[in-house]
Design a protein around this motif. Structure first.
Motif, PDB file in Angstrom:
ATOM      1  N   SER A  79       1.059  -1.036   0.015  1.00  0.00           N
ATOM      2  CA  SER A  79       0.199  -0.228   0.223  1.00  0.00           C
ATOM      3  C   SER A  79       0.879   1.372  -0.061  1.00  0.00           C
ATOM      4  CB  SER A  79      -0.616  -0.124   0.884  1.00  0.00           C
ATOM      5  OG  SER A  79      -0.248   0.252   2.518  1.00  0.00           O
ATOM      6  N   TYR A  83       1.000   3.849  -3.066  1.00  0.00           N
ATOM      7  CA  TYR A  83       0.848   5.507  -2.416  1.00  0.00           C
ATOM      8  C   TYR A  83       1.896   6.136  -2.879  1.00  0.00           C
ATOM      9  CZ  TYR A  83       0.577   9.348   0.538  1.00  0.00           C
ATOM     10  OH  TYR A  83       0.279  10.884   1.260  1.00  0.00           O
ATOM     11  N   ASN A 107      -9.439   6.047  -8.231  1.00  0.00           N
ATOM     12  CA  ASN A 107     -10.250   5.810  -6.845  1.00  0.00           C
ATOM     13  C   ASN A 107      -9.323   5.844  -5.739  1.00  0.00           C
ATOM     14  OD1 ASN A 107     -12.486   6.655  -8.315  1.00  0.00           O
ATOM     15  ND2 ASN A 107     -12.935   4.597  -8.441  1.00  0.00           N
ATOM     16  N   VAL A 108      -7.804   5.681  -6.034  1.00  0.00           N
ATOM     17  CA  VAL A 108      -7.174   6.141  -5.246  1.00  0.00           C
ATOM     18  C   VAL A 108      -6.493   7.397  -4.489  1.00  0.00           C
ATOM     19  CG1 VAL A 108      -4.826   5.295  -4.132  1.00  0.00           C
ATOM     20  CG2 VAL A 108      -5.936   3.595  -5.662  1.00  0.00           C
ATOM     21  N   ASN A 109      -7.067   7.763  -3.714  1.00  0.00           N
ATOM     22  CA  ASN A 109      -6.875   9.253  -3.165  1.00  0.00           C
ATOM     23  C   ASN A 109      -6.338   9.766  -2.285  1.00  0.00           C
ATOM     24  OD1 ASN A 109      -8.793  10.371  -5.175  1.00  0.00           O
ATOM     25  ND2 ASN A 109     -10.630   9.791  -4.035  1.00  0.00           N
ATOM     26  N   THR A 112      -5.358   5.398   2.546  1.00  0.00           N
ATOM     27  CA  THR A 112      -6.604   4.386   2.987  1.00  0.00           C
ATOM     28  C   THR A 112      -6.847   3.788   1.528  1.00  0.00           C
ATOM     29  OG1 THR A 112      -7.144   5.637   5.497  1.00  0.00           O
ATOM     30  CG2 THR A 112      -8.524   4.049   4.250  1.00  0.00           C
ATOM     31  N   THR A 113      -7.194   4.563   1.172  1.00  0.00           N
ATOM     32  CA  THR A 113      -7.361   3.594  -0.431  1.00  0.00           C
ATOM     33  C   THR A 113      -6.647   2.724  -0.994  1.00  0.00           C
ATOM     34  OG1 THR A 113      -7.094   6.064  -1.764  1.00  0.00           O
ATOM     35  CG2 THR A 113      -9.349   5.589  -0.262  1.00  0.00           C
ATOM     36  N   LEU A 116      -6.531  -0.485   0.510  1.00  0.00           N
ATOM     37  CA  LEU A 116      -7.584  -1.669   0.392  1.00  0.00           C
ATOM     38  C   LEU A 116      -7.146  -1.284  -0.792  1.00  0.00           C
ATOM     39  CD1 LEU A 116     -10.701   1.077   1.411  1.00  0.00           C
ATOM     40  CD2 LEU A 116      -9.596  -1.045   2.297  1.00  0.00           C
ATOM     41  N   TYR A 117      -7.038  -1.057  -1.908  1.00  0.00           N
ATOM     42  CA  TYR A 117      -6.852  -0.779  -3.589  1.00  0.00           C
ATOM     43  C   TYR A 117      -5.036  -2.268  -3.139  1.00  0.00           C
ATOM     44  CZ  TYR A 117      -4.731  -1.678  -8.006  1.00  0.00           C
ATOM     45  OH  TYR A 117      -4.562  -1.816  -9.221  1.00  0.00           O
ATOM     46  N   GLU A 120      -7.403  -5.465  -2.004  1.00  0.00           N
ATOM     47  CA  GLU A 120      -8.288  -6.320  -3.782  1.00  0.00           C
ATOM     48  C   GLU A 120      -7.558  -7.012  -4.128  1.00  0.00           C
ATOM     49  OE1 GLU A 120      -9.799  -3.056  -4.508  1.00  0.00           O
ATOM     50  OE2 GLU A 120     -11.560  -2.218  -2.342  1.00  0.00           O
ATOM     51  N   ARG A 130     -11.687   0.627  -7.694  1.00  0.00           N
ATOM     52  CA  ARG A 130     -10.117   0.719  -8.059  1.00  0.00           C
ATOM     53  C   ARG A 130      -9.583   0.232  -9.157  1.00  0.00           C
ATOM     54  NH1 ARG A 130     -11.245   2.632  -2.861  1.00  0.00           N
ATOM     55  NH2 ARG A 130     -11.660  -0.090  -2.476  1.00  0.00           N
TER      56      ARG A 130
END
Length: 368
Positions: A79, A83, A107-109, A112-113, A116-117, A120, A130
């Motif tokens: 992650s 990022y 949708n990776v902003n 946290t996102t 999650l990506y 997934e 994402r």
């Protein structure tokens, strides 16, 4: 007063004539009571080289901790990489974007996102919110690397858990020995008896039984050998190798002149300081894995003049019934006492068929 009584009892069992009954090399359930000390730090790297055996033999709590840490750690590390890619490309919220900006990841902003990506991607969930756009070569290479790392972690952890579940030690839990051993007459010979049972209907193929007598001895040169090992042969009526282990068996060791128990008696047995370790080796019929079952007996667990109760009967329907309630129970039988001549107290068993007759003195005809 209570402390004084406890200290007295402790000192009594620590005297030479009263060995501590808790001191044994092998416990009743087969674990070895030994501690390794003063091991060089360089030898600890051998555990890392043999990492597979190390992971299989560690406790379940550490396996579960390793399982959670490996997945959570990999998700978090990747992650951070996602990022970093999104930040360098200007995909994060709050960054100045120009018209016609091409995102690397939709949708990776934020962090946290990005986490999650990463989750997934490695777990192949793919919710669809994402996804990679394909405009950045670094993101394509990173998703390939994370997929390979995820497959490796899955295979390794599943292998460790499967190997730990199928350890031969678990099969050994369903083989049990009697709590005590017995000494009695068997076919006219004094024998040491031990009972063993297989709690499963599946057999142990090629079963072999043997024992080791552990005691402290002194060599003729004056050297003291701690835990000196002496072989003890056990057998059943059908032999000692390739046992047909379908029902509980009574193993016996003949106490003859070659036996280390030959000089023992009912009086001297409780004062001895030795440990009898019994081994049962076999191959599980269902898994084809070799396993070993161990237990030990100290002098206080060997009953002189006792024999095990019968536990196998036949029912009216023609089946054989095994009553495990009498598995370790024994009954007193007539056994020679093998009394020590220094003991003047008679505790043996009289032979009622023995008669004393007078023999007249013969006339001495020898002349000088």
């Amino acid at each position: 007063a209570l402390r004084s009584l406890c200290a007295t009892v402790k000192n009594l069992f620590n005297e030479p004539g009263h060995p501590n009954p808790k001191t044994r090399l092998v416990t009743k359930d087969g674990h070895c009571n030994i501690e390794l000390g003063n091991v060089e730090y360089s030898n600890h790297f051998a555990y890392l080289l043999d990492f597979w055996t190390t992971f299989v033999e560690i406790r379940w709590r550490f396996v579960i901790l390793l399982f959670v840490a490996s997945f959570m750690g990999s998700w978090f590390v990747f992650s951070l990489l996602w990022y970093w890619i999104a930040k360098n490309n200007g995909d994060l919220s709050g960054q100045n974007r120009t018209n016609g900006h091409l995102r690397c990841i939709d949708n990776v902003n934020g962090l946290t996102t990005a986490f999650l990506y990463s989750l997934e991607t490695q777990t192949t969930i793919g919710y669809g919110g994402r996804a990679l756009t394909g405009h950045c070569a670094g993101s394509v290479a990173l998703i390939v690397v994370q997929s390979l790392v995820g497959v490796f972690i899955n295979c390794f952890m599943c292998g460790v858990i499967l190997a730990k579940i199928s350890l031969p030690k678990k099969r050994a839990k369903t083989v049990t020995f009697s709590d005590t051993a017995a000494i009695c007459l068997k076919k006219g010979s004094l024998c040491l008896l031990i009972r063993v049972a297989n709690l499963r209907k599946t057999l142990l193929i090629g079963s072999q039984i043997y024992g080791k007598l552990l005691k402290t001895t002194t060599t003729p040169d004056g050297e003291t050998v701690i835990l000196d090992q002496v072989d003890i042969d056990f057998a059943v009526d059908a032999g000692k190798d390739n046992l047909f282990f379908v029902c509980p068996l009574t193993l016996y060791h003949v106490i003859d002149r070659s036996s280390p128990f030959y000089k023992l008696s009912a009086d001297t047995l409780p004062q001895q300081d030795f440990e009898l370790v019994v081994f049962l080796d076999g191959t599980a019929e269902s898994t084809s894995s070799s396993c070993q079952v161990r237990t030990s007996y100290i002098p206080q667990e060997i009953q002189w003049g006792y024999n095990f109760l019968p536990i196998i009967t036949r029912t009216k329907t023609g089946k054989y019934y095994v009553d495990f309630s009498n598995f370790s129970k024994s009954v007193r039988v007539a056994v020679p006492h093998c009394e020590n001549h220094n003991n003047l107290t008679k505790r043996g068993i009289d032979n009622l068929g023995f008669q004393v007759i007078d023999i007249p003195d013969s006339v001495d005809v020898t002349k000088m």
